[in-house]
Design a protein around this motif. Sequence first.
Motif, PDB file in Angstrom:
ATOM      1  N   GLU A  89       0.828  -1.212   0.000  1.00 57.64           N
ATOM      2  CA  GLU A  89       0.000   0.000   0.000  1.00 57.64           C
ATOM      3  C   GLU A  89       0.862   1.263   0.000  1.00 57.64           C
ATOM      4  OE1 GLU A  89      -3.797   1.913   2.427  1.00 57.64           O
ATOM      5  OE2 GLU A  89      -2.573   0.359   3.405  1.00 57.64           O
ATOM      6  N   ARG A  90       1.928   1.249   0.773  1.00 62.23           N
ATOM      7  CA  ARG A  90       2.749   2.453   0.911  1.00 62.23           C
ATOM      8  C   ARG A  90       3.955   2.479  -0.025  1.00 62.23           C
ATOM      9  NH1 ARG A  90       6.659   0.998   4.659  1.00 62.23           N
ATOM     10  NH2 ARG A  90       7.137   3.179   5.083  1.00 62.23           N
ATOM     11  N   PHE A  91       4.213   1.398  -0.767  1.00 62.38           N
ATOM     12  CA  PHE A  91       5.387   1.353  -1.631  1.00 62.38           C
ATOM     13  C   PHE A  91       5.373   2.414  -2.738  1.00 62.38           C
ATOM     14  CE2 PHE A  91       7.809  -2.861  -1.080  1.00 62.38           C
ATOM     15  CZ  PHE A  91       7.562  -2.885   0.282  1.00 62.38           C
ATOM     16  N   PRO A  92       4.232   2.666  -3.410  1.00 59.57           N
ATOM     17  CA  PRO A  92       4.286   3.682  -4.470  1.00 59.57           C
ATOM     18  C   PRO A  92       4.769   5.045  -3.981  1.00 59.57           C
ATOM     19  CG  PRO A  92       2.332   2.350  -4.744  1.00 59.57           C
ATOM     20  CD  PRO A  92       2.942   1.946  -3.428  1.00 59.57           C
ATOM     21  N   ASP A  93       4.378   5.454  -2.775  1.00 56.47           N
ATOM     22  CA  ASP A  93       4.852   6.736  -2.249  1.00 56.47           C
ATOM     23  C   ASP A  93       6.367   6.701  -2.009  1.00 56.47           C
ATOM     24  OD1 ASP A  93       2.409   7.992  -2.326  1.00 56.47           O
ATOM     25  OD2 ASP A  93       1.893   7.507  -0.253  1.00 56.47           O
ATOM     26  N   VAL A  94       6.853   5.573  -1.492  1.00 54.88           N
ATOM     27  CA  VAL A  94       8.292   5.424  -1.272  1.00 54.88           C
ATOM     28  C   VAL A  94       9.027   5.482  -2.607  1.00 54.88           C
ATOM     29  CG1 VAL A  94      10.095   3.867  -0.413  1.00 54.88           C
ATOM     30  CG2 VAL A  94       7.941   4.091   0.852  1.00 54.88           C
ATOM     31  N   ILE A  95       8.492   4.803  -3.602  1.00 54.54           N
ATOM     32  CA  ILE A  95       9.126   4.744  -4.922  1.00 54.54           C
ATOM     33  C   ILE A  95       9.084   6.114  -5.598  1.00 54.54           C
ATOM     34  CG2 ILE A  95       8.895   3.735  -7.240  1.00 54.54           C
ATOM     35  CD1 ILE A  95       7.873   1.159  -5.744  1.00 54.54           C
ATOM     36  N   ARG A  96       7.966   6.806  -5.521  1.00 60.27           N
ATOM     37  CA  ARG A  96       7.873   8.141  -6.129  1.00 60.27           C
ATOM     38  C   ARG A  96       8.907   9.090  -5.528  1.00 60.27           C
ATOM     39  NH1 ARG A  96       2.217   7.402  -5.011  1.00 60.27           N
ATOM     40  NH2 ARG A  96       1.107   6.637  -6.855  1.00 60.27           N
ATOM     41  N   ALA A  97       9.010   9.051  -4.205  1.00 60.12           N
ATOM     42  CA  ALA A  97       9.958   9.944  -3.536  1.00 60.12           C
ATOM     43  C   ALA A  97      11.390   9.618  -3.940  1.00 60.12           C
ATOM     44  CB  ALA A  97       9.786   9.849  -2.020  1.00 60.12           C
ATOM     45  N   ALA A  98      11.712   8.333  -4.012  1.00 55.19           N
ATOM     46  CA  ALA A  98      13.070   7.931  -4.398  1.00 55.19           C
ATOM     47  C   ALA A  98      13.365   8.328  -5.836  1.00 55.19           C
ATOM     48  CB  ALA A  98      13.238   6.419  -4.219  1.00 55.19           C
ATOM     49  N   ALA A  99      12.366   8.224  -6.718  1.00 53.09           N
ATOM     50  CA  ALA A  99      12.568   8.617  -8.116  1.00 53.09           C
ATOM     51  C   ALA A  99      12.806  10.120  -8.217  1.00 53.09           C
ATOM     52  CB  ALA A  99      11.354   8.206  -8.950  1.00 53.09           C
ATOM     53  N   ARG A 100      12.039  10.899  -7.478  1.00 54.98           N
ATOM     54  CA  ARG A 100      12.202  12.367  -7.549  1.00 54.98           C
ATOM     55  C   ARG A 100      13.585  12.792  -7.070  1.00 54.98           C
ATOM     56  NH1 ARG A 100       6.494  12.597  -5.018  1.00 54.98           N
ATOM     57  NH2 ARG A 100       5.159  12.687  -6.870  1.00 54.98           N
ATOM     58  N   GLU A 101      14.147  12.046  -6.121  1.00 57.79           N
ATOM     59  CA  GLU A 101      15.474  12.397  -5.608  1.00 57.79           C
ATOM     60  C   GLU A 101      16.542  12.350  -6.701  1.00 57.79           C
ATOM     61  OE1 GLU A 101      16.203   9.754  -2.388  1.00 57.79           O
ATOM     62  OE2 GLU A 101      14.810  10.753  -1.021  1.00 57.79           O
ATOM     63  N   VAL A 102      16.310  11.577  -7.753  1.00 53.21           N
ATOM     64  CA  VAL A 102      17.286  11.494  -8.846  1.00 53.21           C
ATOM     65  C   VAL A 102      16.735  12.120 -10.122  1.00 53.21           C
ATOM     66  CG1 VAL A 102      18.499   9.487  -7.904  1.00 53.21           C
ATOM     67  CG2 VAL A 102      16.524   9.126  -9.394  1.00 53.21           C
ATOM     68  N   GLY A 103      15.723  12.988  -9.974  1.00 54.41           N
ATOM     69  CA  GLY A 103      15.206  13.727 -11.111  1.00 54.41           C
ATOM     70  C   GLY A 103      14.302  12.944 -12.027  1.00 54.41           C
ATOM     71  N   ALA A 104      13.728  11.855 -11.542  1.00 57.59           N
ATOM     72  CA  ALA A 104      12.850  11.015 -12.358  1.00 57.59           C
ATOM     73  C   ALA A 104      11.419  11.073 -11.820  1.00 57.59           C
ATOM     74  CB  ALA A 104      13.358   9.573 -12.370  1.00 57.59           C
ATOM     75  N   ASN A 254       7.685  -3.232   6.619  1.00 53.48           N
ATOM     76  CA  ASN A 254       7.499  -2.078   7.501  1.00 53.48           C
ATOM     77  C   ASN A 254       8.652  -1.886   8.473  1.00 53.48           C
ATOM     78  OD1 ASN A 254       4.915  -1.688   6.295  1.00 53.48           O
ATOM     79  ND2 ASN A 254       4.065  -3.246   7.659  1.00 53.48           N
ATOM     80  N   THR A 255       9.859  -2.120   7.977  1.00 58.04           N
ATOM     81  CA  THR A 255      11.064  -1.908   8.771  1.00 58.04           C
ATOM     82  C   THR A 255      11.965  -0.924   8.017  1.00 58.04           C
ATOM     83  OG1 THR A 255      12.194  -3.786   7.701  1.00 58.04           O
ATOM     84  CG2 THR A 255      10.982  -4.239   9.759  1.00 58.04           C
ATOM     85  N   PRO A 256      12.864  -0.232   8.712  1.00 59.76           N
ATOM     86  CA  PRO A 256      13.761   0.699   8.014  1.00 59.76           C
ATOM     87  C   PRO A 256      14.572   0.038   6.907  1.00 59.76           C
ATOM     88  CG  PRO A 256      13.811   1.114  10.372  1.00 59.76           C
ATOM     89  CD  PRO A 256      13.003  -0.137  10.180  1.00 59.76           C
ATOM     90  N   LEU A 257      15.028  -1.204   7.132  1.00 57.98           N
ATOM     91  CA  LEU A 257      15.799  -1.888   6.096  1.00 57.98           C
ATOM     92  C   LEU A 257      14.935  -2.186   4.877  1.00 57.98           C
ATOM     93  CD1 LEU A 257      18.402  -3.147   5.088  1.00 57.98           C
ATOM     94  CD2 LEU A 257      17.839  -5.238   6.371  1.00 57.98           C
ATOM     95  N   ARG A 258      13.695  -2.616   5.111  1.00 62.25           N
ATOM     96  CA  ARG A 258      12.802  -2.887   3.979  1.00 62.25           C
ATOM     97  C   ARG A 258      12.596  -1.634   3.143  1.00 62.25           C
ATOM     98  NH1 ARG A 258      11.892  -7.297   1.931  1.00 62.25           N
ATOM     99  NH2 ARG A 258      12.951  -6.084   0.356  1.00 62.25           N
ATOM    100  N   ASP A 259      12.355  -0.499   3.787  1.00 65.04           N
ATOM    101  CA  ASP A 259      12.140   0.747   3.052  1.00 65.04           C
ATOM    102  C   ASP A 259      13.406   1.176   2.308  1.00 65.04           C
ATOM    103  OD1 ASP A 259       9.558   0.799   3.937  1.00 65.04           O
ATOM    104  OD2 ASP A 259       9.826   2.440   5.363  1.00 65.04           O
ATOM    105  N   ALA A 260      14.555   1.000   2.946  1.00 64.48           N
ATOM    106  CA  ALA A 260      15.816   1.369   2.293  1.00 64.48           C
ATOM    107  C   ALA A 260      16.034   0.524   1.041  1.00 64.48           C
ATOM    108  CB  ALA A 260      16.976   1.203   3.266  1.00 64.48           C
ATOM    109  N   LEU A 261      15.691  -0.745   1.108  1.00 69.86           N
ATOM    110  CA  LEU A 261      15.840  -1.628  -0.053  1.00 69.86           C
ATOM    111  C   LEU A 261      14.875  -1.242  -1.174  1.00 69.86           C
ATOM    112  CD1 LEU A 261      16.329  -4.957   1.878  1.00 69.86           C
ATOM    113  CD2 LEU A 261      17.971  -3.996   0.250  1.00 69.86           C
ATOM    114  N   THR A 262      13.675  -0.804  -0.815  1.00 67.45           N
ATOM    115  CA  THR A 262      12.716  -0.365  -1.830  1.00 67.45           C
ATOM    116  C   THR A 262      13.219   0.891  -2.530  1.00 67.45           C
ATOM    117  OG1 THR A 262      10.880  -1.343  -0.586  1.00 67.45           O
ATOM    118  CG2 THR A 262      10.316   0.354  -2.205  1.00 67.45           C
TER     119      THR A 262
END
Length: 607
Positions: A89-104, A254-262
Amino acid sequence: MTRTVSARIGEITERIVRRSHDGRARYLERLDRQIEKGPRRNKMGCANLAHGFAACGVADKGSLAGDGALNLGIITAYNDMLSAHQPFERFPDVIRAAAREVGAVAEVAGGVPAMCDGVTQGAVGMELSLFSRDVIAMAAGVGLSHDMYDAAVFLGVCDKIVPGLIVAAASFGHLPAVFVPAGPMTTGIGNEEKSKVRQLYAEGKVGRAELLASESAAYHGPGTCTFYGTANSNQMLMEIMGLHLPGSTFVTPNTPLRDALTRAATRRALAITRQGNAFTPVGHILDEKAFVNGVVGLMATGGSTNHTMHLISMARAAGISLTWDDFSDLSDVVPLVARVYPNGLADVNQFHAAGGMGFVIGTLLDEGMLNEDVKTVWGSGLSGYRVEPRLAGDGSLHWIDMPTRSADEKILRPASSPFQPDGGLKVLNGNLGRSVIKTSAVKPERRVIEAPAVVFHSQEALQTAFKAGELERDFIAVIRFQGPKANGMPELHKLTPPLSVLQDRGYKVALVTDGRMSGASGKVPAAIHLTPEAKDGGPIAKLRDGDIVRLDAVAGTLQALVPEAEWTAREAETADLSDNEWGTGRELFASFRRTVGSAEEGASIIA
């Protein structure tokens, strides 16, 4: 130290390459043509492109309106009923934020259905389960068909979901793709304790309240079920085939490592696009060597028999011809290095703590059991997966080398000193047709059973006979008209408790079926996926109560010991299957039942 692949693994790989030559060449030719075309986004008419980013935020819209920004498509199997997929459920928000960090930019390209076989087990909805794999492939294809994307990430875990997503990824093989897992739920009560309560319930010694309390303590939170069934076999495959980031498979949700890997998976998917220096289309990863590595991993870990169909279907989507004989021949030479329930007492969290995928890949490489020279999303060579991810004090992600020793040799052992010298899967041949059997959880003294057949046309009929005390004897249960053409080939997992009870009482019992068993199929010898199926007039339809059947998992045979002349002359039985044609959506899948291929061909409607 990594060894060159063994002669036998090399021989099997090479024969698959030869057999697949024409189909793979056609596939790669189509893939290359798509690469040349590139994403259509930059060539779209203004109205088309405006539709494509109409709902984006201002910054993302501005990025996509220009020529330079990358766009990452997200295919998600999220729903909040299915524990394994709820974390997405929360992965798309994590992925969007990570993409924006590299200009994507990252957009959800589409959602796919995700059934829970645990919910539909023993119910009519299970008759849609296997077919859902092809629906998932088509749904993902629809999502990617907008041709807006430079790469894709696939969010899926469970039984039919990942195979369906792989079929879709192969169909869009010109795109780079990274598979992003959600991880297993934390450990609940032990699987052995859970199974004991199930058997007690089957015997009428405990009630529904006790059974529900036990099941709820086992399946208790977000994440994959922790036994080593099809879902976790999927996850193993994605790592050993180079589609996950190293060591990411069994990190809990739902752990910091899981989010970092995503976040890292997002960055990697963008790094391997055509615009970067490490362009890696997923169709180039999904080659013959990768599929051999997948089958080797399945055998070495005692994985799910469902993959004797799924991997065939996945391979065909990439132009590769994989067969049951390949599975059997690889099983003969690949050692069993893991004991995870139902092949042992440990769950996947304990497996991960003992060394997990990094150890498995490392020890198999050391013994020449894997093709090292493969492409992966992490880079060239499978040796890059002999690591595990860690978080530094500042929250940054890094990878360290895996220890060369197992942390618990009751769960994981080196390939040089395995639990058994083979992978525990056999193809059985005989006058009943061809089937597969998983023996890694079956005691050696139970691998040859010769007994009278007792024939049923449903698992419910067997359960009724068991409760009536009609099965207190040696016998081979024959459950037929359970193949894909008959009723969609539902799992017959509810057969396990009564047959286990009878086996524990000292009777010689086995199962023969044209249906399938769960990835959790265990200690009762079971010849499954029998083909041709009864609905196609397969020999299983000739069996009668009292016929002597011999299941020999050592010699690899399955025979009805009926005089040949009588067997040849005997008519095949038929069954009224009209009740399987409607209700709970089954009428929507009539065309699937008519056109589906055999289990040995992957049980797919997709050519």
